[in-house]
Design a protein around this motif. Structure first.
Motif, PDB file in Angstrom:
ATOM      1  N   TRP A  53      14.171   5.449  -5.148  1.00  0.00           N
ATOM      2  CA  TRP A  53      14.223   4.419  -4.118  1.00  0.00           C
ATOM      3  C   TRP A  53      15.682   4.155  -3.774  1.00  0.00           C
ATOM      4  O   TRP A  53      16.499   3.859  -4.635  1.00  0.00           O
ATOM      5  CB  TRP A  53      13.568   3.152  -4.606  1.00  0.00           C
ATOM      6  CG  TRP A  53      12.097   3.249  -4.835  1.00  0.00           C
ATOM      7  CD1 TRP A  53      11.286   4.289  -4.445  1.00  0.00           C
ATOM      8  CD2 TRP A  53      11.265   2.332  -5.507  1.00  0.00           C
ATOM      9  NE1 TRP A  53      10.010   4.050  -4.822  1.00  0.00           N
ATOM     10  CE2 TRP A  53       9.954   2.859  -5.486  1.00  0.00           C
ATOM     11  CE3 TRP A  53      11.493   1.102  -6.110  1.00  0.00           C
ATOM     12  CZ2 TRP A  53       8.893   2.196  -6.045  1.00  0.00           C
ATOM     13  CZ3 TRP A  53      10.417   0.458  -6.667  1.00  0.00           C
ATOM     14  CH2 TRP A  53       9.134   0.990  -6.639  1.00  0.00           C
ATOM     15  N   PRO A  54      16.052   4.236  -2.510  1.00  0.00           N
ATOM     16  CA  PRO A  54      17.455   4.144  -2.124  1.00  0.00           C
ATOM     17  C   PRO A  54      17.987   2.722  -1.947  1.00  0.00           C
ATOM     18  O   PRO A  54      19.035   2.553  -1.363  1.00  0.00           O
ATOM     19  CB  PRO A  54      17.475   4.896  -0.790  1.00  0.00           C
ATOM     20  CG  PRO A  54      16.121   4.657  -0.220  1.00  0.00           C
ATOM     21  CD  PRO A  54      15.189   4.619  -1.398  1.00  0.00           C
ATOM     22  N   GLY A  55      17.306   1.732  -2.429  1.00  0.00           N
ATOM     23  CA  GLY A  55      17.750   0.340  -2.251  1.00  0.00           C
ATOM     24  C   GLY A  55      19.078   0.057  -2.926  1.00  0.00           C
ATOM     25  O   GLY A  55      19.552   0.852  -3.746  1.00  0.00           O
ATOM     26  N   PRO A 101      10.452   2.909  -0.394  1.00  0.00           N
ATOM     27  CA  PRO A 101      10.194   3.545   0.894  1.00  0.00           C
ATOM     28  C   PRO A 101       8.926   4.388   0.963  1.00  0.00           C
ATOM     29  O   PRO A 101       8.560   4.838   2.034  1.00  0.00           O
ATOM     30  CB  PRO A 101      11.442   4.388   1.132  1.00  0.00           C
ATOM     31  CG  PRO A 101      12.070   4.552  -0.187  1.00  0.00           C
ATOM     32  CD  PRO A 101      11.680   3.372  -1.012  1.00  0.00           C
ATOM     33  N   ASP A 102       8.250   4.579  -0.156  1.00  0.00           N
ATOM     34  CA  ASP A 102       6.972   5.293  -0.121  1.00  0.00           C
ATOM     35  C   ASP A 102       5.792   4.320  -0.037  1.00  0.00           C
ATOM     36  O   ASP A 102       4.642   4.709  -0.172  1.00  0.00           O
ATOM     37  CB  ASP A 102       6.828   6.205  -1.335  1.00  0.00           C
ATOM     38  CG  ASP A 102       6.936   5.473  -2.661  1.00  0.00           C
ATOM     39  OD1 ASP A 102       7.454   4.335  -2.693  1.00  0.00           O
ATOM     40  OD2 ASP A 102       6.498   6.041  -3.685  1.00  0.00           O
ATOM     41  N   ALA A 126       0.851  -1.194   0.000  1.00  0.00           N
ATOM     42  CA  ALA A 126       0.000   0.000   0.000  1.00  0.00           C
ATOM     43  C   ALA A 126       0.881   1.236   0.000  1.00  0.00           C
ATOM     44  O   ALA A 126       1.879   1.294   0.722  1.00  0.00           O
ATOM     45  CB  ALA A 126      -0.899   0.009   1.230  1.00  0.00           C
ATOM     46  N   HIS A 127       0.495   2.230  -0.806  1.00  0.00           N
ATOM     47  CA  HIS A 127       1.222   3.500  -0.805  1.00  0.00           C
ATOM     48  C   HIS A 127       1.044   4.147   0.569  1.00  0.00           C
ATOM     49  O   HIS A 127       0.002   3.990   1.216  1.00  0.00           O
ATOM     50  CB  HIS A 127       0.690   4.425  -1.903  1.00  0.00           C
ATOM     51  CG  HIS A 127       1.538   5.640  -2.069  1.00  0.00           C
ATOM     52  ND1 HIS A 127       1.304   6.816  -1.394  1.00  0.00           N
ATOM     53  CD2 HIS A 127       2.654   5.842  -2.815  1.00  0.00           C
ATOM     54  CE1 HIS A 127       2.224   7.700  -1.725  1.00  0.00           C
ATOM     55  NE2 HIS A 127       3.059   7.133  -2.583  1.00  0.00           N
ATOM     56  N   GLU A 128       2.052   4.882   1.009  1.00  0.00           N
ATOM     57  CA  GLU A 128       1.999   5.485   2.337  1.00  0.00           C
ATOM     58  C   GLU A 128       0.781   6.382   2.522  1.00  0.00           C
ATOM     59  O   GLU A 128       0.260   6.510   3.632  1.00  0.00           O
ATOM     60  CB  GLU A 128       3.292   6.247   2.642  1.00  0.00           C
ATOM     61  CG  GLU A 128       3.568   7.400   1.709  1.00  0.00           C
ATOM     62  CD  GLU A 128       4.951   7.994   1.912  1.00  0.00           C
ATOM     63  OE1 GLU A 128       5.702   7.530   2.793  1.00  0.00           O
ATOM     64  OE2 GLU A 128       5.292   8.931   1.176  1.00  0.00           O
ATOM     65  N   SER A 129       0.283   6.986   1.460  1.00  0.00           N
ATOM     66  CA  SER A 129      -0.897   7.851   1.567  1.00  0.00           C
ATOM     67  C   SER A 129      -2.184   7.049   1.770  1.00  0.00           C
ATOM     68  O   SER A 129      -3.207   7.605   2.151  1.00  0.00           O
ATOM     69  CB  SER A 129      -1.030   8.724   0.314  1.00  0.00           C
ATOM     70  OG  SER A 129      -1.269   7.903  -0.825  1.00  0.00           O
ATOM     71  N   ALA A 130      -2.127   5.728   1.541  1.00  0.00           N
ATOM     72  CA  ALA A 130      -3.316   4.886   1.658  1.00  0.00           C
ATOM     73  C   ALA A 130      -3.406   4.164   2.999  1.00  0.00           C
ATOM     74  O   ALA A 130      -4.383   3.475   3.257  1.00  0.00           O
ATOM     75  CB  ALA A 130      -3.343   3.864   0.521  1.00  0.00           C
ATOM     76  N   LEU A 131      -2.402   4.313   3.856  1.00  0.00           N
ATOM     77  CA  LEU A 131      -2.409   3.627   5.146  1.00  0.00           C
ATOM     78  C   LEU A 131      -2.726   4.619   6.253  1.00  0.00           C
ATOM     79  O   LEU A 131      -2.031   5.618   6.420  1.00  0.00           O
ATOM     80  CB  LEU A 131      -1.055   2.971   5.427  1.00  0.00           C
ATOM     81  CG  LEU A 131      -0.936   2.253   6.770  1.00  0.00           C
ATOM     82  CD1 LEU A 131      -1.850   1.037   6.800  1.00  0.00           C
ATOM     83  CD2 LEU A 131       0.502   1.843   7.034  1.00  0.00           C
TER      84      LEU A 131
END
Length: 94
Positions: A87-89, A48-49, A4-9
């Motif tokens: 994305w910093p992976g 991370p988002d 889930a996108h961070e805005s959806a949680l």
């Protein structure tokens, strides 16, 4: 788990009872209930988002209503040379 996108949680209650676990790069954060120990969700390292959410923690959600994709963990890599630039992976093995 579902992504889930961070805005959806939205955490509607119990946020003060969450405990966070981090290791290595501290990019991923795994959250657990400090009372019962259930794994609730995590902030993804490679995205991370987004969060990975334990669907069994969602109220009124029927896990049988969605298709399931099995993942073989042994074949997964932590390296993604094609990861999106924001994305910093990891990009290289090491």
């Amino acid at each position: 788990m579902t992504k889930a996108h961070e805005s959806a949680l939205t955490i509607e209650s119990g946020e003060d009872l969450l405990s966070a676990y981090e290791w290595n790069t501290h990019r991923a954060k795994h959250f657990f209930c400090s009372r019962c120990g259930i794994y609730t969700f995590h902030r993804k390292r490679a995205a991370p988002d987004h969060f990975g959410v334990n669907v069994f923690c969602l109220e009124d959600f029927d896990p049988g209503s969605v298709p399931v994709r099995a993942t073989e963990g042994i074949g997964m890599s932590v390296v993604d040379r094609d990861a999106r630039s924001q994305w910093p992976g990891p990009r290289e093995g090491g």
